[in-house]
Design an enzyme around this catalytic site. Structure first.
Site, PDB file in Angstrom:
ATOM      1  N   ASN A  11       2.369   3.101  14.081  1.00 37.91           N
ATOM      2  CA  ASN A  11       3.695   2.770  13.547  1.00 37.91           C
ATOM      3  C   ASN A  11       4.659   3.554  14.456  1.00 37.91           C
ATOM      4  OD1 ASN A  11       4.847   3.120  10.044  1.00 37.91           O
ATOM      5  ND2 ASN A  11       5.280   1.538  11.532  1.00 37.91           N
ATOM      6  N   ASN A  64      15.158   0.689   9.687  1.00 39.05           N
ATOM      7  CA  ASN A  64      14.145  -0.270  10.121  1.00 39.05           C
ATOM      8  C   ASN A  64      14.585  -0.929  11.420  1.00 39.05           C
ATOM      9  OD1 ASN A  64      12.025  -0.385   8.107  1.00 39.05           O
ATOM     10  ND2 ASN A  64      13.586  -1.152   6.684  1.00 39.05           N
ATOM     11  N   CYS A  73      10.266   6.631   5.089  1.00 36.88           N
ATOM     12  CA  CYS A  73       9.218   6.117   5.967  1.00 36.88           C
ATOM     13  C   CYS A  73       8.264   7.288   6.193  1.00 36.88           C
ATOM     14  CB  CYS A  73       9.810   5.641   7.290  1.00 36.88           C
ATOM     15  SG  CYS A  73       8.527   5.210   8.480  1.00 36.88           S
ATOM     16  N   ASN A  75       5.269   7.513   7.880  1.00 39.68           N
ATOM     17  CA  ASN A  75       4.820   7.747   9.263  1.00 39.68           C
ATOM     18  C   ASN A  75       5.982   8.241  10.122  1.00 39.68           C
ATOM     19  OD1 ASN A  75       2.091   7.130   9.008  1.00 39.68           O
ATOM     20  ND2 ASN A  75       2.456   4.930   9.274  1.00 39.68           N
ATOM     21  N   ASN A 178       7.200  -4.089   0.752  1.00 41.27           N
ATOM     22  CA  ASN A 178       6.239  -4.062   1.853  1.00 41.27           C
ATOM     23  C   ASN A 178       4.909  -4.552   1.257  1.00 41.27           C
ATOM     24  OD1 ASN A 178       7.855  -2.463   3.947  1.00 41.27           O
ATOM     25  ND2 ASN A 178       8.059  -1.226   2.098  1.00 41.27           N
ATOM     26  N   GLU A 195       5.637  -5.229   6.936  1.00 40.85           N
ATOM     27  CA  GLU A 195       6.759  -4.386   6.481  1.00 40.85           C
ATOM     28  C   GLU A 195       8.096  -5.104   6.373  1.00 40.85           C
ATOM     29  OE1 GLU A 195       7.476  -0.403   7.807  1.00 40.85           O
ATOM     30  OE2 GLU A 195       5.436  -0.275   8.574  1.00 40.85           O
ATOM     31  N   ARG A 196       8.800  -4.740   5.331  1.00 36.23           N
ATOM     32  CA  ARG A 196      10.217  -5.091   5.172  1.00 36.23           C
ATOM     33  C   ARG A 196      10.984  -4.511   6.334  1.00 36.23           C
ATOM     34  NH1 ARG A 196      13.289  -2.915   0.001  1.00 36.23           N
ATOM     35  NH2 ARG A 196      13.028  -1.023   1.184  1.00 36.23           N
ATOM     36  N   CYS A 205       1.369   1.764   7.909  1.00 38.06           N
ATOM     37  CA  CYS A 205       2.521   2.116   7.069  1.00 38.06           C
ATOM     38  C   CYS A 205       2.076   3.281   6.184  1.00 38.06           C
ATOM     39  CB  CYS A 205       2.937   0.909   6.223  1.00 38.06           C
ATOM     40  SG  CYS A 205       4.234   1.298   5.026  1.00 38.06           S
ATOM     41  N   GLY A 206       2.687   4.428   6.376  1.00 39.72           N
ATOM     42  CA  GLY A 206       2.228   5.646   5.692  1.00 39.72           C
ATOM     43  C   GLY A 206       2.427   5.610   4.188  1.00 39.72           C
ATOM     44  N   SER A 207       3.639   5.217   3.748  1.00 36.32           N
ATOM     45  CA  SER A 207       3.873   5.181   2.296  1.00 36.32           C
ATOM     46  C   SER A 207       3.046   4.057   1.673  1.00 36.32           C
ATOM     47  CB  SER A 207       5.363   5.032   1.987  1.00 36.32           C
ATOM     48  OG  SER A 207       5.916   3.934   2.680  1.00 36.32           O
TER      49      SER A 207
HETATM   50  N1  LIG Z   1       9.805  -0.857   6.141  1.00 30.61           N
HETATM   51  C1  LIG Z   1       9.880   0.035   5.023  1.00 30.61           C
HETATM   52  C2  LIG Z   1      10.198   1.457   5.393  1.00 30.61           C
HETATM   53  C3  LIG Z   1       9.218   2.074   6.370  1.00 30.61           C
HETATM   54  C4  LIG Z   1       7.853   2.439   5.775  1.00 30.61           C
HETATM   55  C5  LIG Z   1       6.978   3.117   6.794  1.00 30.61           C
HETATM   56  N2  LIG Z   1       6.552   2.415   7.913  1.00 30.61           N
HETATM   57  C6  LIG Z   1       6.025   4.176   6.302  1.00 30.61           C
HETATM   58  O1  LIG Z   1       5.232   4.666   7.129  1.00 30.61           O
HETATM   59  O2  LIG Z   1       6.117   4.595   5.147  1.00 30.61           O
HETATM   60  C7  LIG Z   1      10.904  -0.468   3.994  1.00 30.61           C
HETATM   61  O3  LIG Z   1      11.995  -0.934   4.368  1.00 30.61           O
HETATM   62  O4  LIG Z   1      10.604  -0.398   2.803  1.00 30.61           O
END
Ligand SMILES: N[C@@H](CCC[C@H](N)C(=O)O)C(=O)O
EC number: 5.1.1.7
Length: 274
Positions: A11, A64, A73, A75, A178, A195-196, A205-207
């Protein structure tokens, strides 16, 4: 304008400090799509601005690839912590994100974040998509995530056909989510993420990994710590701080430097790119 590029399990992000360029906070929503464009820009999934605030405190703003601001985010935060270690000498810090203050620790080749409990945890939903109805678990880990369990033979190569419809599904509210396709493979959780704000698959995507690991733990698919294998092949580790899978957690994984350089001024001056 100076930039650094890092990736966290594939990411990838462009990182800036306020001294790197003029009025970054104001301009990044407009500049992010140009900077992140894969052919006409530097290329990245998102952009982070780190604003050092105290001795070991950094305010973190995340945009984003499409310029939308997201509350968190994971990551990107791990990459920001590693970058703050390199540029500001901070091995431990609190990252003030729009989601929550996140304690971060930089170790050898790994960055660990301490995250608050996922909230809200909505639960399982039945989502009609075309002729099918898909089942997904909806929850927030700073940003909204839908975790869809699958059992695909060709897990890593299967096209994510339903992802765009799920990402903007009306049952998920106006912001959508997401979307993550999750499958237990051996002792790991294999995860592919759409991902959004990127509106495409990202390599990790970490979260989302945290969201999927919580579902895996709550459903008894795996026991802690959960190793989440991402599409890059890199593994993220998610571990609840106590027994409760819905409590605070630790996320750790690699954060790797890619490049440092100067953004060509023409990139930011040219007409809007699509
Ligand atoms: N695209 C996500 C935000 C980013 C999440 C990310 N890549 C992570 O690692 O958590 C959104 O707009 O919700």
């Amino acid at each position: 304008m100076r930039f650094a590029k890092w990736h966290g399990a594939g990411n990838d992000f462009l990182l800036f400090l306020p001294e790197d360029g003029p009025e970054l906070e104001k301009n990044l929503p407009r500049w992010a799509p140009r900077l992140c464009h894969r052919q006409m820009g530097i290329g990245a999934d998102g952009v982070l601005l780190l604003v050092p605030e105290g001795q070991a405190t950094v305010r973190l703003l995340y945009f984003n690839r499409d310029g939308s601001r997201a509350a968190f985010c994971a990551n990107g935060s791990r990459c920001a912590a590693a970058f703050a270690f390199r540029r500001l000498g901070l091995a431990a810090m609190v990252l003030h994100t729009d989601f929550a203050p996140i304690p971060a620790e930089v170790g050898q080749n790994r960055v660990t974040l301490q995250l608050p409990a996922p909230q809200p945890v909505v639960g399982w939903l039945e989502l009609p998509v075309g002729q099918k109805t898909l089942r997904g678990f909806f929850l927030q880990v700073g940003v909204p995530h839908l975790v869809v369990p699958v059992s695909w033979q060709d897990f890593w190569s299967c096209p994510l056909e339903e992802a765009p419809a799920l990402r903007a599904h009306p049952l998920l509210g106006p912001e959508g989510a997401n979307v993550h396709f999750a499958q237990v493979v051996g002792r790991e959780l294999a995860l592919r993420s759409f991902e959004r704000g990127v509106e495409a698959e990202t390599l990790a995507c970490g979260s989302g990994a945290v969201a999927a690991a919580c579902v895996a733990l709550a459903e008894g698919w795996l026991s802690p710590p959960v190793a989440v294998r991402t599409a890059s092949g890199r593994v993220l580790e998610v571990e609840p701080l106590a027994r409760d899978p819905w409590g605070p957690l630790r996320l750790s994984g690699p954060a790797e430097p890619v490049a440092e350089g100067e953004v060509a001024p023409e990139l930011l001056e040219t007409e809007e790119q699509s």
